[in-house]
Structure formats: C-alpha cells, structure tokens
Design a protein around this motif. Structure first.
Motif, PDB file in Angstrom:
ATOM      1  N   VAL A 155       0.787  -0.749  -0.094  1.00 51.89           N
ATOM      2  CA  VAL A 155       0.211  -0.018  -0.284  1.00 51.89           C
ATOM      3  C   VAL A 155       0.964   1.539   0.264  1.00 51.89           C
ATOM      4  N   THR A 156       0.348   2.231  -0.806  1.00 51.81           N
ATOM      5  CA  THR A 156       1.158   3.526  -0.803  1.00 51.81           C
ATOM      6  C   THR A 156       0.392   4.424  -0.618  1.00 51.81           C
ATOM      7  N   LEU A 167      -4.918   2.758   5.884  1.00 53.62           N
ATOM      8  CA  LEU A 167      -4.849   0.751   4.556  1.00 53.62           C
ATOM      9  C   LEU A 167      -4.847  -0.449   5.384  1.00 53.62           C
ATOM     10  N   ALA A 168      -3.268  -0.023   5.395  1.00 54.07           N
ATOM     11  CA  ALA A 168      -2.862  -1.375   6.552  1.00 54.07           C
ATOM     12  C   ALA A 168      -3.829  -1.875   7.162  1.00 54.07           C
ATOM     13  N   GLU A 169      -4.056  -0.924   8.513  1.00 55.06           N
ATOM     14  CA  GLU A 169      -5.142  -1.105   9.446  1.00 55.06           C
ATOM     15  C   GLU A 169      -6.152  -1.871   8.606  1.00 55.06           C
ATOM     16  N   ALA A 229      -7.611  -6.764   8.437  1.00 48.31           N
ATOM     17  CA  ALA A 229      -8.663  -7.655   8.687  1.00 48.31           C
ATOM     18  C   ALA A 229      -9.327  -8.379   7.506  1.00 48.31           C
ATOM     19  N   LEU A 230      -8.413  -8.554   6.339  1.00 51.19           N
ATOM     20  CA  LEU A 230      -8.676  -9.725   5.680  1.00 51.19           C
ATOM     21  C   LEU A 230      -7.972 -10.663   5.724  1.00 51.19           C
ATOM     22  N   VAL A 243       1.051  -7.321   4.288  1.00 54.20           N
ATOM     23  CA  VAL A 243       0.970  -5.988   3.932  1.00 54.20           C
ATOM     24  C   VAL A 243       1.519  -5.087   4.412  1.00 54.20           C
ATOM     25  N   THR A 244       2.242  -4.171   3.596  1.00 51.39           N
ATOM     26  CA  THR A 244       3.135  -3.809   3.603  1.00 51.39           C
ATOM     27  C   THR A 244       3.359  -2.494   3.215  1.00 51.39           C
ATOM     28  N   ALA A 245       3.394  -1.325   3.799  1.00 56.51           N
ATOM     29  CA  ALA A 245       3.137   0.217   3.514  1.00 56.51           C
ATOM     30  C   ALA A 245       4.304   0.478   2.662  1.00 56.51           C
TER      31      ALA A 245
END
Length: 432
Positions: free
Chosen positions: A355-356, A369-371, A375-376, A388-390
């Motif tokens: 995510v960016t 977004l990562a938060e 949950a998925l 999930v990486t930011a």
C-alpha cells in the motif's frame, strides 16, 4: 499584465497555483461567459460521454472506429498519466506543446477578471484547440457528473451516459438517483441521449423525458448478444453482426462498445462507418490503465479502478485470468472513497498488499489502509501467504512487489489514476 509562460510545464504550474481546487465552484456561468468571448463553437458533430465508469473506454472505441473509417477525429479525454498532452488528441496523435500553449493563450487573452479553476481553464482551451483543428467529429469526455461540468457549456449532438454508480458523493450526491440526474445534465432537447447502464436510474429517464431528449436505452432501443467467438449489435434501424471483441479487456466492454455503436447509428448519415472499419477499430482500440495487461512475466495488470463498481469489475476480470500462485497488489486510494467497499471484492484474490501514499492532499494514509487490510488476513495464514506493507510512493510499492513476485505470480496496480501513473512513470524511467 505580467508576461505569460512560454512552456507547457510553466503554464500548468501557473494554472495549478492560481485557483486552489479545494472546492468545485458550482455553476457554469463563468465558463459560459469566457466561452462566448472566445467564440468557441464546433462546426462538426459533437459526441459527449459521461458516466461513473466506462467513459474513457467508450471514447477510445469511438475514436478508433471513426479513425478507421477515415475521419479526422478530435478527442478530449482525461486525466493524463505521463504527459498533459494525452488529454488532447487530434487524429489519434497527442496535441503538441505549441498547440496547447496557443489554446491557453487564447483563453487567457479574453478571460479578463473571470476566475477559472484549472479544470475549467484547460477544458475551454482543449475544446478550442479541437474546434479549430479541422476535425470531422469531436468526442468530449465529461469529468465529474455532467450537469455542472465545464464540458457541458457545449451542446452535444449525441450524449452518452455509460454507467451510474456511487462515486464523488461530496459533489454529486450519495444515491444513484441523485447521481443519475447529474449525469443526465448533458442531454439536450430533441437530441439523442444514449444510456448503456443496464439499470438506469429513474431520475435520468425522467429528466430526458422532461426536456424532450431522444432517449436510447439498453435493452429497449439497442442491445447486444455474444458467444465465445464474436458478438452482434442491434439498434433501432441498424444491425451489426459478427463483430470482433474489443481489444480492451473486461466484462463491461460490450456495454461500452454498444453505446459507441448506438452513437454511430445516430450519426450514420453524417459519418457513415462500414462493417470492416468498425471491426478493425474494435480490434485495435487501446486505452492505458483500463485492465491493461503488460507483456512478460510475472503477469502485470494496471487498472484505474477506484470505486466499488470498478473494483468488482476488476475482481471479475482477474478471476478470468487463470491460475497465479500469488497475487501482489500495489494499492493507493483517495481517503474520500468508500475504501472498504473497494477492497471487499479483492478479498481472497490478493495475497500480498503493497500500500502506498499518493501525491495528493486527499490521499489515504498507508497506515490507515494497512489497518483496514490486516482485517482481511485469512485465519491461520503465514507471512508467506498474506502480508500488508506500507510505502511512501507508488514507485517504491511497485519495486517491492516486483522484487518479491515470482514468474508464476501476478502484480495488480490499482486504486487511483495516481497509483497507475506513478507506476507507469517508474517503469518508463527504468527503461531508459
């Protein structure tokens, strides 16, 4: 009067600084006043295309079929990915910096005291450029909504609304009925008004009837059927059989192609297009960032899906691509979007999210977004199976996905024009 910029980047910087786009200045009176001072008018048929999703595809198909038929075509399409010039196309080619600067000068020379937003100013300039380029037909893509969009100071000979879905709720309302009314604002009395949404809002139908537009509805006035090999279009007075599938991939493209063919049926006396030209146009049409599958491995897909309707179509198209071991998503989106509803269709499809942040004040924060994405995570999934990486930029998120993806994996870049544009720019610079 200070001297005007002489290069396109300087002009665009001036326009961006001049009128902060924090609000959309409702109403078209200012744009209409400048349009009249400019004497802006088209001496050829004008096709206008609005809609939540599918506008760009419909415009690109019309352009391709009309070019194949030997017509000089002007196209205004937005936004752009790498160069502003992508927004103004004359005969299939981007307009030159010189032509755009001349058009900017033309707007500025008569604008006087009238304040115009970046979008209003550039829209007037590009419409002026197209109107003076000796084209046989002008195709104008509408931005937000329709009724209050700067393009709507022109009267279209044929107006198309592709789809009506929830997006831009701050400006257009939060129901399909409210949004449908805004889109129907491009319809004109006595002129063909085509809607290719399979379930058109009643507000759109009512508005067309109230003003006396000639409404063409999918399933009533025109339709399509297809099998694995080919498809056919049927309109009020014209059939087109054994058509090639559009080169644009995806489930909704026959809806868009049917609307384009309905527009050509309406204009068949002024701009006749033969069967062969229509087939060739559909087979050759190109549009960056609309389920665009890049050559090579791992499989890479660029898609500007940024609302729930488009994300559901993206998920459907990804599901039709065959097996990939892992799917990496490069994802950035504006914070005012319905983010949960955009990511929901991709649950179970995307394994690793990169995510960016995006280069806009409206960008959703990667941490936020990562938060939501954490949950998925499927129960019991290991780090190899789900992550999930930011990242700070689309280029960094993309570089990370490329470094991790094997040749049997795939990478999907989506969520905003900015996300796709950032990756396109990174790819371009890495090629040089």
């Amino acid at each position: 009067m200070s001297t005007l910029p002489t290069t396109l980047p300087d002009w665009l910087a001036l326009l961006e600084s001049r009128h902060a786009e924090t609000h959309i200045d409702m109403g078209l009176d200012r744009v209409r006043a400048v349009k009249e001072r400019m004497g802006l008018a088209f001496s050829c048929p004008v096709i206008m295309v609005a809609g939540t999703n599918g506008k760009g595809s419909t415009c690109a198909m019309l352009e391709a079929m009309l070019l194949q038929s030997g017509y000089r075509v002007g196209l205004y399409i937005k936004p752009h990915f790498l160069d502003f010039n992508e927004r103004a196309r004359i005969n299939g080619e981007m307009a030159s910096d010189e032509a755009i600067i001349a058009a900017f000068d033309a707007v500025e020379s008569v604008r006087g005291e009238v304040s115009l937003t970046y979008f209003e100013f550039t829209t007037l300039a590009i419409m002026q450029l197209i109107s003076q380029a000796g084209v046989d037909v002008a195709i104008l893509e509408v931005g937000l909504g329709g009724r209050l969009d700067a393009v709507n100071v022109v009267d279209a000979d044929v107006a198309i609304v592709t789809s009506v879905d929830i997006d831009h709720t701050d400006y257009l309302g939060d129901t399909r009925e409210k949004i449908g009314f805004e889109k129907a604002g491009i319809f004109r009395p006595g002129k063909p008004a085509i809607c290719s949404d399979p379930v058109p809002p009643q507000s759109l139908i009512d508005h067309a009837e109230a003003i006396g537009a000639d409404l063409w509805l999918l399933g009533r006035d025109f339709n399509y059927q297809g099998d694995q090999q080919q498809w056919s279009y049927g309109g009020r007075g014209q059939r087109r059989n054994s058509l090639a599938y559009p080169a644009l991939r995806g489930a909704n493209q026959l809806l868009n192609a049917s609307a384009a063919l309905a527009a050509l049926e309406v204009l068949r006396m002024q701009l006749p297009c033969g069967a062969q030209e229509v087939r060739a146009g559909l087979a050759m049409v190109e549009l960056p960032g609309r389920f665009q599958v890049l050559p090579g491995r791992p499989t890479q897909v660029l898609d500007v899906a940024h609302n729930p309707h488009a994300a559901a179509a993206l998920a459907h198209n990804l599901g039709n691509m065959g097996f990939h071991r892992f799917t990496y998503a490069v994802f950035g989106i504006m914070e005012d979007k319905d983010i949960e509803a955009v990511i929901a269709p991709l649950r179970g499809i995307v394994d690793h999210w990169c995510v960016t942040a995006l280069p806009s004040p409206r960008s959703a924060r990667p941490e936020q977004l990562a938060e939501k994405l954490a949950a998925l995570q499927p129960a019991g999934a290991k780090a190899d199976d789900f992550s999930v990486t930011a990242f700070a930029t689309p280029a960094e998120a993309y570089a990370n996905a490329v470094s991790r993806a094997g040749e049997n994996d795939r990478i999907v870049v989506f969520g905003s024009f900015y996300t796709v544009a950032g990756v396109m720019a990174a790819r371009k610079s890495s090629l040089h």
